[in-house]
Design an enzyme around this catalytic site. Structure first.
Site, PDB file in Angstrom:
ATOM      1  N   GLY A   1       0.810  -1.207   0.000  1.00  0.00           N
ATOM      2  CA  GLY A   1       0.000   0.000   0.000  1.00  0.00           C
ATOM      3  C   GLY A   1       0.844   1.258   0.000  1.00  0.00           C
ATOM      4  O   GLY A   1       2.080   1.208  -0.043  1.00  0.00           O
ATOM      5  N   PHE A   2       0.184   2.380   0.069  1.00  0.00           N
ATOM      6  CA  PHE A   2       0.863   3.683   0.032  1.00  0.00           C
ATOM      7  C   PHE A   2       1.839   3.835   1.191  1.00  0.00           C
ATOM      8  O   PHE A   2       3.063   3.912   0.994  1.00  0.00           O
ATOM      9  CB  PHE A   2      -0.206   4.787   0.040  1.00  0.00           C
ATOM     10  CG  PHE A   2       0.289   6.163   0.399  1.00  0.00           C
ATOM     11  CD1 PHE A   2       1.371   6.725  -0.254  1.00  0.00           C
ATOM     12  CD2 PHE A   2      -0.355   6.903   1.381  1.00  0.00           C
ATOM     13  CE1 PHE A   2       1.821   7.999   0.080  1.00  0.00           C
ATOM     14  CE2 PHE A   2       0.078   8.169   1.724  1.00  0.00           C
ATOM     15  CZ  PHE A   2       1.168   8.712   1.079  1.00  0.00           C
TER      16      PHE A   2
ATOM     17  N   ASP B   1       0.867  -8.654   2.223  1.00  0.00           N
ATOM     18  CA  ASP B   1      -0.281  -7.923   1.683  1.00  0.00           C
ATOM     19  C   ASP B   1      -1.160  -8.904   0.933  1.00  0.00           C
ATOM     20  O   ASP B   1      -0.653  -9.822   0.287  1.00  0.00           O
ATOM     21  CB  ASP B   1       0.197  -6.814   0.731  1.00  0.00           C
ATOM     22  CG  ASP B   1      -0.796  -5.668   0.606  1.00  0.00           C
ATOM     23  OD1 ASP B   1      -1.954  -5.931   0.218  1.00  0.00           O
ATOM     24  OD2 ASP B   1      -0.412  -4.522   0.885  1.00  0.00           O
TER      25      ASP B   1
ATOM     26  N   GLY C   1      -1.042 -11.975  18.528  1.00  0.00           N
ATOM     27  CA  GLY C   1      -0.635 -13.321  18.909  1.00  0.00           C
ATOM     28  C   GLY C   1       0.728 -13.681  18.356  1.00  0.00           C
ATOM     29  O   GLY C   1       1.553 -14.310  19.041  1.00  0.00           O
TER      30      GLY C   1
ATOM     31  N   ALA D   1      -1.261   0.637  13.344  1.00  0.00           N
ATOM     32  CA  ALA D   1      -1.651   1.867  12.655  1.00  0.00           C
ATOM     33  C   ALA D   1      -3.117   2.166  12.922  1.00  0.00           C
ATOM     34  O   ALA D   1      -4.008   1.514  12.386  1.00  0.00           O
ATOM     35  CB  ALA D   1      -1.412   1.725  11.152  1.00  0.00           C
TER      36      ALA D   1
ATOM     37  N   TYR E   1     -15.067   1.508   9.475  1.00  0.00           N
ATOM     38  CA  TYR E   1     -13.650   1.875   9.578  1.00  0.00           C
ATOM     39  C   TYR E   1     -13.338   2.448  10.952  1.00  0.00           C
ATOM     40  O   TYR E   1     -12.402   2.005  11.633  1.00  0.00           O
ATOM     41  CB  TYR E   1     -13.309   2.886   8.491  1.00  0.00           C
ATOM     42  CG  TYR E   1     -11.843   3.269   8.419  1.00  0.00           C
ATOM     43  CD1 TYR E   1     -10.874   2.335   8.085  1.00  0.00           C
ATOM     44  CD2 TYR E   1     -11.427   4.578   8.679  1.00  0.00           C
ATOM     45  CE1 TYR E   1      -9.523   2.685   8.006  1.00  0.00           C
ATOM     46  CE2 TYR E   1     -10.095   4.938   8.598  1.00  0.00           C
ATOM     47  CZ  TYR E   1      -9.149   3.996   8.269  1.00  0.00           C
ATOM     48  OH  TYR E   1      -7.822   4.336   8.197  1.00  0.00           O
TER      49      TYR E   1
ATOM     50  N   LYS F   1     -11.037   0.546  13.921  1.00  0.00           N
ATOM     51  CA  LYS F   1      -9.795   1.114  14.447  1.00  0.00           C
ATOM     52  C   LYS F   1      -9.863   1.333  15.958  1.00  0.00           C
ATOM     53  O   LYS F   1      -8.864   1.173  16.669  1.00  0.00           O
ATOM     54  CB  LYS F   1      -9.471   2.429  13.732  1.00  0.00           C
ATOM     55  CG  LYS F   1      -9.061   2.254  12.272  1.00  0.00           C
ATOM     56  CD  LYS F   1      -7.768   1.473  12.149  1.00  0.00           C
ATOM     57  CE  LYS F   1      -7.243   1.433  10.736  1.00  0.00           C
ATOM     58  NZ  LYS F   1      -5.966   0.700  10.623  1.00  0.00           N
TER      59      LYS F   1
ATOM     60  N   ARG G   1      -9.745   9.854  -1.655  1.00  0.00           N
ATOM     61  CA  ARG G   1      -9.162  10.814  -0.733  1.00  0.00           C
ATOM     62  C   ARG G   1      -8.941  12.147  -1.440  1.00  0.00           C
ATOM     63  O   ARG G   1      -8.831  12.202  -2.660  1.00  0.00           O
ATOM     64  CB  ARG G   1      -7.867  10.259  -0.143  1.00  0.00           C
ATOM     65  CG  ARG G   1      -8.141   9.177   0.900  1.00  0.00           C
ATOM     66  CD  ARG G   1      -6.888   8.594   1.505  1.00  0.00           C
ATOM     67  NE  ARG G   1      -6.294   7.564   0.656  1.00  0.00           N
ATOM     68  CZ  ARG G   1      -5.327   6.758   1.069  1.00  0.00           C
ATOM     69  NH1 ARG G   1      -4.858   6.867   2.287  1.00  0.00           N
ATOM     70  NH2 ARG G   1      -4.827   5.845   0.266  1.00  0.00           N
TER      71      ARG G   1
END
Length: 328
Positions: free
Chosen positions: A11-12, A32, A103, A115, A146, A150, A187
């Site tokens: 990813g970015f 990924d 774990g 993150a 989302y 998180k 975005r």
């Protein structure tokens, strides 16, 4: 050599973290499932003998042979277009995936950095946002998949830290930009630049008075690197506190690109936060960190990257094809 596992490596942000850790002399294991990641972001790393890659979904059992010193969990859709199209996988990667990686960290005696995001603050009633603010989140709204994923991720991480004594770190990431962002992922920055490069009008949602604070990727990665190696276990904001309205930012994009598009307005999406600005006092105190790249410099670099894309990439559909990914 110390060895680090980075999930969401294609990813970015994940790909830039792979670069940084290799530059710092680490062995890097990238992981990924490529739902939103892209192999082109890490293709340059396969010639490095200290980089290896696993194509795997962390929501399923995670096994990595050999020792691990650190784990960075960056696997998750991070744009509204993505997580609204794959809501169940978004929830799973931050719940089941985080549980699996905690774990693994316990089994390997590794330090793990999770993150998180400024979205845990929801549509904030406190401005700027400090780590002590608990947030204003609609748990059942479209963005809740989302935001709540998180928030759970943070909770289970702290539970492992307190109950098992696991070495954990939590970064709350504010809007970050730079090369390798996926064009048209929903975005603000890639959406505006993509529209400008295609000669389309720039779309502003609401009246454009909502604010964002944009942090260049190099600064973000440096903050994450410092946090990982700190002795601070509770969440830390990493972002650029320089705030700008979306309408003013759209005007900046038009000036940067030298285009002459109009700005058009559309209704504000449900639960879209009206203000977003990090209080970075804790990062300054605990990490000695502050952003160094100003928006003018960072946006020039980002625009140069997007200009280098092929016509096919520039005109690709803004909706990534998730049809082959089964949501259970």
């Amino acid at each position: 050599m110390e060895r680090v596992l980075i999930t969401g490596a294609a990813g970015f942000l994940g790909s830039h973290l792979c670069d940084r850790f290799l530059e710092e002399g680490y062995k890097v294991v990238g992981m990924d499932n490529l739902i939103t990641g892209d192999m082109k972001n890490i293709s340059h790393l396969f010639q490095d003998e200290y980089f290896e890659f696993y194509h795997h979904d962390v929501s399923k059992f995670v096994h990595v042979p050999g020792h691990l010193d650190y784990i960075l969990h960056f696997a998750s859709p991070a744009s509204p277009i993505d997580y609204l199209k794959i809501p169940i996988q978004t929830l799973k990667v931050s719940s089941l995936g985080t549980h699996n990686l905690l774990g693994l960290a316990k089994a390997k005696n590794a330090r793990i950095l999770i993150a998180s995001t400024s979205e845990v603050y929801g549509d904030p009633l406190v401005h700027p946002q400090t780590e002590s603010y608990y947030g204003n989140v609609n748990t059942i709204g479209p963005r809740g998949v989302y935001d709540e994923a998180k928030r759970f991720q943070e909770a289970i991480t702290m539970a492992y830290h307190r109950f098992h004594g696991l070495e954990t770190r939590i970064v709350r990431i504010f809007n970050t930009y730079g090369p390798r962002m996926r064009l048209n992922d929903g975005r603000v920055i890639p959406a505006f630049i993509g529209q400008a490069l295609r000669g389309e009008d720039l779309t502003v949602f609401g009246d454009g008075s909502q604010t964002r604070s944009f942090c260049y990727v190099d600064d973000q990665v440096d903050g994450i690197f410092r946090l990982l190696h700190s002795d601070y276990a509770e969440p830390v904001n990493i972002g650029n506190p320089h705030e700008i309205s979306i309408l003013d930012f759209a005007k900046e994009i038009i000036k940067l690109t030298g285009t002459h598009q109009k700005i058009v307005f559309k209704p504000l999406p449900k639960d879209d936060p009206m203000q977003r600005q990090p209080d970075i006092s804790l990062a300054q105190e605990k990490l000695g960190w502050s952003p160094k790249v100003d928006r003018t410099e960072g946006m020039k670099s980002t625009y140069t990257y997007f200009k280098s894309l092929s016509k096919e990439e520039l005109h690709a559909s803004e909706h990534k094809d998730f049809s082959k990914h089964n949501q259970k």
